[in-house]
Design a protein around this motif. Sequence first.
Motif, PDB file in Angstrom:
ATOM      1  N   VAL A   1     -35.581 -24.692  18.489  1.00  8.49           N
ATOM      2  CA  VAL A   1     -36.106 -23.681  17.574  1.00  8.49           C
ATOM      3  C   VAL A   1     -37.458 -23.210  18.088  1.00  8.49           C
ATOM      4  O   VAL A   1     -38.363 -24.016  18.289  1.00  8.49           O
ATOM      5  N   LYS A   2     -37.554 -21.900  18.299  1.00  6.42           N
ATOM      6  CA  LYS A   2     -38.823 -21.286  18.701  1.00  6.42           C
ATOM      7  C   LYS A   2     -39.162 -20.253  17.637  1.00  6.42           C
ATOM      8  O   LYS A   2     -38.671 -19.113  17.690  1.00  6.42           O
ATOM      9  N   PRO A   3     -39.976 -20.646  16.646  1.00  8.31           N
ATOM     10  CA  PRO A   3     -40.278 -19.725  15.545  1.00  8.31           C
ATOM     11  C   PRO A   3     -40.788 -18.377  16.044  1.00  8.31           C
ATOM     12  O   PRO A   3     -41.599 -18.290  16.963  1.00  8.31           O
ATOM     13  N   GLY A   4     -40.232 -17.331  15.422  1.00  3.04           N
ATOM     14  CA  GLY A   4     -40.637 -15.965  15.748  1.00  3.04           C
ATOM     15  C   GLY A   4     -39.871 -15.329  16.889  1.00  3.04           C
ATOM     16  O   GLY A   4     -39.989 -14.131  17.125  1.00  3.04           O
ATOM     17  N   GLN A   5     -39.069 -16.092  17.598  1.00  2.19           N
ATOM     18  CA  GLN A   5     -38.322 -15.565  18.741  1.00  2.19           C
ATOM     19  C   GLN A   5     -36.904 -15.190  18.324  1.00  2.19           C
ATOM     20  O   GLN A   5     -36.152 -16.012  17.815  1.00  2.19           O
ATOM     21  N   MET A   6     -36.517 -13.949  18.564  1.00  2.00           N
ATOM     22  CA  MET A   6     -35.175 -13.461  18.251  1.00  2.00           C
ATOM     23  C   MET A   6     -34.210 -13.980  19.312  1.00  2.00           C
ATOM     24  O   MET A   6     -34.493 -13.912  20.505  1.00  2.00           O
ATOM     25  N   VAL A   7     -33.072 -14.526  18.867  1.00  2.00           N
ATOM     26  CA  VAL A   7     -32.040 -15.001  19.785  1.00  2.00           C
ATOM     27  C   VAL A   7     -30.684 -14.475  19.334  1.00  2.00           C
ATOM     28  O   VAL A   7     -30.490 -14.136  18.169  1.00  2.00           O
ATOM     29  N   GLU A   8     -29.764 -14.397  20.271  1.00  2.43           N
ATOM     30  CA  GLU A   8     -28.392 -13.993  19.977  1.00  2.43           C
ATOM     31  C   GLU A   8     -27.526 -15.246  19.980  1.00  2.43           C
ATOM     32  O   GLU A   8     -27.634 -16.070  20.896  1.00  2.43           O
ATOM     33  N   GLU A   9     -26.682 -15.393  18.961  1.00  4.19           N
ATOM     34  CA  GLU A   9     -25.770 -16.529  18.873  1.00  4.19           C
ATOM     35  C   GLU A   9     -24.360 -16.010  18.652  1.00  4.19           C
ATOM     36  O   GLU A   9     -24.153 -15.025  17.953  1.00  4.19           O
ATOM     37  N   VAL A  10     -23.389 -16.710  19.210  1.00  2.00           N
ATOM     38  CA  VAL A  10     -21.989 -16.339  19.075  1.00  2.00           C
ATOM     39  C   VAL A  10     -21.492 -16.763  17.697  1.00  2.00           C
ATOM     40  O   VAL A  10     -21.831 -17.835  17.204  1.00  2.00           O
ATOM     41  N   SER A  11     -20.669 -15.919  17.097  1.00  2.00           N
ATOM     42  CA  SER A  11     -20.044 -16.230  15.810  1.00  2.00           C
ATOM     43  C   SER A  11     -19.119 -17.427  15.959  1.00  2.00           C
ATOM     44  O   SER A  11     -18.514 -17.638  17.006  1.00  2.00           O
ATOM     45  N   PHE A  12     -18.979 -18.219  14.899  1.00  2.00           N
ATOM     46  CA  PHE A  12     -18.031 -19.328  14.896  1.00  2.00           C
ATOM     47  C   PHE A  12     -16.602 -18.824  14.692  1.00  2.00           C
ATOM     48  O   PHE A  12     -15.645 -19.498  15.035  1.00  2.00           O
ATOM     49  N   ARG A  13     -16.469 -17.648  14.133  1.00  2.00           N
ATOM     50  CA  ARG A  13     -15.156 -17.095  13.815  1.00  2.00           C
ATOM     51  C   ARG A  13     -14.448 -16.693  15.100  1.00  2.00           C
ATOM     52  O   ARG A  13     -15.035 -16.052  15.966  1.00  2.00           O
TER      53      ARG A  13
ATOM     54  N   GLY B   1     -12.748 -14.630  17.643  1.00  7.64           N
ATOM     55  CA  GLY B   1     -12.797 -13.185  17.845  1.00  7.64           C
ATOM     56  C   GLY B   1     -13.997 -12.520  17.205  1.00  7.64           C
ATOM     57  O   GLY B   1     -14.082 -11.295  17.151  1.00  7.64           O
ATOM     58  N   GLY B   2     -14.930 -13.329  16.716  1.00  2.00           N
ATOM     59  CA  GLY B   2     -16.117 -12.795  16.044  1.00  2.00           C
ATOM     60  C   GLY B   2     -17.120 -12.234  17.027  1.00  2.00           C
ATOM     61  O   GLY B   2     -16.990 -12.379  18.240  1.00  2.00           O
ATOM     62  N   GLY B   3     -18.115 -11.595  16.487  1.00  5.62           N
ATOM     63  CA  GLY B   3     -19.144 -10.968  17.309  1.00  5.62           C
ATOM     64  C   GLY B   3     -20.333 -11.886  17.531  1.00  5.62           C
ATOM     65  O   GLY B   3     -20.187 -13.099  17.680  1.00  5.62           O
ATOM     66  N   MET B   4     -21.499 -11.296  17.527  1.00  7.39           N
ATOM     67  CA  MET B   4     -22.744 -12.011  17.763  1.00  7.39           C
ATOM     68  C   MET B   4     -23.602 -11.956  16.503  1.00  7.39           C
ATOM     69  O   MET B   4     -23.426 -11.089  15.651  1.00  7.39           O
ATOM     70  N   TYR B   5     -24.524 -12.899  16.417  1.00  5.23           N
ATOM     71  CA  TYR B   5     -25.541 -12.904  15.370  1.00  5.23           C
ATOM     72  C   TYR B   5     -26.907 -12.694  16.012  1.00  5.23           C
ATOM     73  O   TYR B   5     -27.192 -13.266  17.058  1.00  5.23           O
ATOM     74  N   SER B   6     -27.739 -11.891  15.389  1.00  2.51           N
ATOM     75  CA  SER B   6     -29.155 -11.807  15.745  1.00  2.51           C
ATOM     76  C   SER B   6     -29.868 -12.777  14.816  1.00  2.51           C
ATOM     77  O   SER B   6     -29.795 -12.635  13.590  1.00  2.51           O
ATOM     78  N   CYS B   7     -30.527 -13.774  15.401  1.00  2.00           N
ATOM     79  CA  CYS B   7     -31.127 -14.849  14.605  1.00  2.00           C
ATOM     80  C   CYS B   7     -32.608 -15.001  14.923  1.00  2.00           C
ATOM     81  O   CYS B   7     -33.028 -14.818  16.068  1.00  2.00           O
ATOM     82  N   VAL B   8     -33.353 -15.375  13.907  1.00  2.47           N
ATOM     83  CA  VAL B   8     -34.767 -15.683  14.104  1.00  2.47           C
ATOM     84  C   VAL B   8     -35.163 -16.781  13.121  1.00  2.47           C
ATOM     85  O   VAL B   8     -34.726 -16.796  11.974  1.00  2.47           O
ATOM     86  N   TRP B   9     -35.929 -17.749  13.632  1.00  2.00           N
ATOM     87  CA  TRP B   9     -36.513 -18.800  12.803  1.00  2.00           C
ATOM     88  C   TRP B   9     -37.963 -18.424  12.518  1.00  2.00           C
ATOM     89  O   TRP B   9     -38.661 -17.900  13.389  1.00  2.00           O
TER      90      TRP B   9
END
Length: 152
Positions: A78-90, A92-100
Amino acid sequence: MSSVNNNIEISGKYKFLWHSQSGSYTNYKVFMAKLGLGDDLAHLNQCLTHLQVEYAMQDTIVLKVGKDWDTVQCTEVVKPGQMVEEVSFRSGGGMYSCVWYRYGNMLVKQARPSDKRDTAYTITREFTESKMVTSFSTDKNTLKAEVIHTRM
């Protein structure tokens, strides 16, 4: 930023104890299903009872979970303030834009999906002297679950 905030040390070992869970723990498996985790992966996730939190250099927090202290099965950096892309668990799913974000003794993750078939979610980890309370919410905060890890 140090590992102590609001006089709470976040680094340490934590353990999931069944008798310490609140009533909303029953929603945890429902929450995971909403994110696309199958029954097998959801069950494995629930078996990861040991958590070690390490505060690293440059405001990085490392969370390691496993079935015991010696077997790490998943590591999250976890790097607070840094935007990361994560793969969906679903499948055929897409990506998530995540930030802590970090607010004192709390870490908050916001995840927004790129695919409308996936659902946005929030994870909040609040550290106290005796435990870490992880709150999960999705469906515009109508579905909530809470998991408690006791500090060892």
